[in-house]
Structures are given as structure tokens and as C-alpha cells.
Design a protein around this motif. Structure first.
Motif, short mmCIF file in Angstrom:
data_model
loop_
_atom_site.label_atom_id
_atom_site.label_comp_id
_atom_site.label_asym_id
_atom_site.label_seq_id
_atom_site.Cartn_x
_atom_site.Cartn_y
_atom_site.Cartn_z
N ARG A 127 0.84 -1.19 0.00
CA ARG A 127 0.00 0.00 0.00
C ARG A 127 0.88 1.24 0.00
O ARG A 127 1.82 1.34 0.79
CB ARG A 127 -0.92 0.02 1.22
CG ARG A 127 -2.01 1.08 1.13
CD ARG A 127 -2.93 1.03 2.32
NE ARG A 127 -2.32 1.64 3.49
CZ ARG A 127 -2.92 1.70 4.68
NH1 ARG A 127 -4.11 1.16 4.85
NH2 ARG A 127 -2.33 2.28 5.70
N ARG A 131 -2.40 6.25 -0.33
CA ARG A 131 -3.46 5.55 -1.04
C ARG A 131 -4.43 4.89 -0.06
O ARG A 131 -4.03 4.39 0.98
CB ARG A 131 -2.88 4.49 -1.97
CG ARG A 131 -2.02 5.06 -3.10
CD ARG A 131 -1.53 3.94 -4.00
NE ARG A 131 -2.66 3.27 -4.65
CZ ARG A 131 -2.73 1.96 -4.84
NH1 ARG A 131 -1.77 1.17 -4.39
NH2 ARG A 131 -3.77 1.44 -5.46
N LYS A 132 -5.72 4.87 -0.44
CA LYS A 132 -6.72 4.21 0.38
C LYS A 132 -6.81 2.72 0.05
O LYS A 132 -7.31 1.94 0.86
CB LYS A 132 -8.09 4.86 0.16
CG LYS A 132 -8.18 6.29 0.66
CD LYS A 132 -9.58 6.84 0.47
CE LYS A 132 -9.67 8.27 1.00
NZ LYS A 132 -11.04 8.83 0.83
N GLU A 133 -6.37 2.34 -1.14
CA GLU A 133 -6.39 0.93 -1.53
C GLU A 133 -5.02 0.30 -1.34
O GLU A 133 -4.01 0.99 -1.18
CB GLU A 133 -6.83 0.77 -3.00
CG GLU A 133 -8.26 1.16 -3.29
CD GLU A 133 -8.42 2.67 -3.42
OE1 GLU A 133 -7.41 3.35 -3.69
OE2 GLU A 133 -9.55 3.16 -3.22
N GLN A 134 -5.01 -1.02 -1.36
CA GLN A 134 -3.76 -1.76 -1.34
C GLN A 134 -3.75 -2.74 -2.51
O GLN A 134 -4.79 -3.22 -2.96
CB GLN A 134 -3.58 -2.50 -0.01
CG GLN A 134 -4.72 -3.39 0.38
CD GLN A 134 -4.51 -4.04 1.74
OE1 GLN A 134 -3.39 -4.34 2.13
NE2 GLN A 134 -5.59 -4.27 2.47
N ARG A 157 -13.39 -7.69 5.39
CA ARG A 157 -12.98 -6.41 5.95
C ARG A 157 -12.76 -6.54 7.46
O ARG A 157 -13.56 -7.13 8.17
CB ARG A 157 -14.04 -5.34 5.68
CG ARG A 157 -13.74 -3.98 6.32
CD ARG A 157 -14.63 -2.89 5.77
NE ARG A 157 -14.36 -2.66 4.35
CZ ARG A 157 -14.98 -1.73 3.63
NH1 ARG A 157 -15.92 -0.97 4.18
NH2 ARG A 157 -14.68 -1.57 2.35
N GLY A 189 -9.58 -2.81 -0.52
CA GLY A 189 -9.60 -1.72 0.44
C GLY A 189 -8.51 -1.84 1.48
O GLY A 189 -7.97 -2.92 1.72
N LYS A 190 -8.21 -0.72 2.13
CA LYS A 190 -7.09 -0.71 3.08
C LYS A 190 -7.34 -1.59 4.29
O LYS A 190 -6.39 -2.05 4.94
CB LYS A 190 -6.80 0.72 3.52
CG LYS A 190 -7.93 1.37 4.32
CD LYS A 190 -7.54 2.76 4.80
CE LYS A 190 -8.66 3.39 5.64
NZ LYS A 190 -8.27 4.73 6.14
N ASP A 191 -8.61 -1.87 4.62
CA ASP A 191 -8.93 -2.71 5.78
C ASP A 191 -9.30 -4.13 5.38
O ASP A 191 -9.74 -4.92 6.22
CB ASP A 191 -10.09 -2.09 6.57
CG ASP A 191 -9.72 -0.73 7.16
OD1 ASP A 191 -8.55 -0.58 7.59
OD2 ASP A 191 -10.59 0.16 7.19
#
Length: 213
Positions: A127, A131-134, A157, A189-191
Motif C-alpha cells: 500500500r 493511497r486508500k487501496e492496497q 474487511r 480496500g485498506k482494511d
């Protein structure tokens, strides 16, 4: 080519032995006097034996006595999984026709276990700082060919999925060749977290072992 039933005046294969090491099967057997060649059939365990058919199958390999002596046996690479059955037929000729001696006693047959094929998998997440995405890179390394229907990946998530139902399940869109298979990267998503599972554990767990790298 056709079968001929074994009789006292025809050669028979006996004392067949098998050994598997590093996914290579070694077969040895006693050659009757005067027999110069055999045909070898390889098939899955649990099915019908080739001699039960009215005619010999097409998937037979000719192997001569000279080849056997030079190599000290017959060697075959096991690409299969599970049980594998080898049947060795004595080959004789009559009026120019090839005949395979059909032995009803099973002395020319042996069963080996190819074991579970290992499927190694690696999941690498990256990531960027803002950035909010990975980006996720998945790699599948297989000992044998593996169909796309065998595996799936699950996204969840807030934590890693515990099983294939614990999150959103996604199929793979390509089969896996023996060796290393680097899959196209995906964005999550990051989570989000990802794990790989069998699509049917009881079914495919009999043939494969899923191992994280």
C-alpha cells in the motif's frame, strides 16, 4: 492388437513390485523365458481394470526387455494424485498380429499412491503512503496441474477470513500449471484481508495439501 486369455503355454508376468520416490515410480517384475516385450497400462485407482474391456485401450506403452535391462526396471514420472494402477501385459505375436496376455489373477498389476500434491500459495500486500487501496499479489506454486475450480480466494474487511464462507468469495479464472503461477495484481480496500481456500474441502483435501509460503 487384441487380448488373448492366459493359458499354461503362454507367458505371464509375476512378482511385480513398485516403489515411489520423489514422485517417480519404479516397477520391476519377473520376465518369463523368451518374452521380449510388454505393454504397460497406467490408470487411476478405483476404476475398471483395462483387461475387463473387450479390446486393449489406446494408452499403452511398449517396453522391451533390453530397455528394462539397461535401466534396471521401468521408471515413470507421477503427475497424477491419489491412487495409480499399473498393469503389465506380456506381448506375443500370432500370424503377425500383436496379442496381449490377459491375466485374470492380477499378478501383473500393482497399485501405488501418488500421495497428496502440494499447492503452495503466497499473498503479498502493498500500500502506498497516501493511497486508500492496497495492491495484492497472489502466487500459486503447484506440484501438478490444478484446475481453477479447486481454489478460491475470500476477502473480508477488518480481519482474515476463517473459512470460505467468512467473507466475499471469488473464483479464479485460469487453471494452474505445475510450477510457479504469478497472478495479476488486484486492488482491495485498506482494511480488507484475503485468504485462499479449497472450494470444496472434503473433496479436494483428499488429493491436495494447501500450504502457505
Amino acid at each position: 492388437m487384441r487380448y488373448i486369455e492366459h493359458s499354461p503355454d503362454l507367458p505371464a508376468i509375476t512378482d511385480i513390485t513398485s516403489r515411489v520416490e520423489d514422485r517417480t515410480c519404479t516397477l520391476r517384475w519377473r520376465w518369463p523365458d523368451g518374452l521380449q516385450a510388454v505393454y504397460i497400462h497406467k490408470g487411476p485407482g478405483g476404476g475398471e481394470h483395462p483387461e475387463e474391456d473387450s479390446r486393449p485401450p489406446g494408452s499403452l506403452k511398449l517396453y522391451t526387455r533390453e530397455e528394462y535391462k539397461a535401466g534396471g526396471g521401468y521408471y515413470d514420472r507421477l503427475e497424477e494424485i491419489g491412487l495409480v494402477v499399473y498393469t503389465v501385459f506380456a506381448r506375443v505375436t500370432e500370424n503377425g498380429e500383436t496379442l496381449l496376455v490377459r491375466q485374470r489373477d492380477g499378478e501383473n498389476r500393482t497399485t501405488v499412491s501418488a500421495g497428496k500434491a502440494r499447492i503452495y500459495y503466497a499473498i503479498d500486500r502493498k500500500r502506498g503512503l497516501f493511497r486508500k487501496e492496497q495492491t495484492v499479489h497472489m502466487t500459486i506454486t503447484a506440484e501438478v496441474p490444478v484446475g481453477r475450480e479447486v481454489l478460491c480466494y475470500v476477502k473480508k474487511r477488518g480481519g482474515y477470513p476463517a473459512d470460505k464462507e467468512d467473507g466475499i468469495r471469488f473464483p479464479f479464472v485460469q487453471d494452474f500449471a505445475p510450477g510457479r503461477n504469478a497472478l495479476p495484481p488486484i486492488e482491495i480496500g485498506k482494511d480488507d484481508h484475503i485468504r485462499i481456500f479449497f472450494t470444496d474441502g472434503p473433496k479436494y483435501g483428499r488429493y491436495y495439501e494447501l500450504v502457505p509460503e
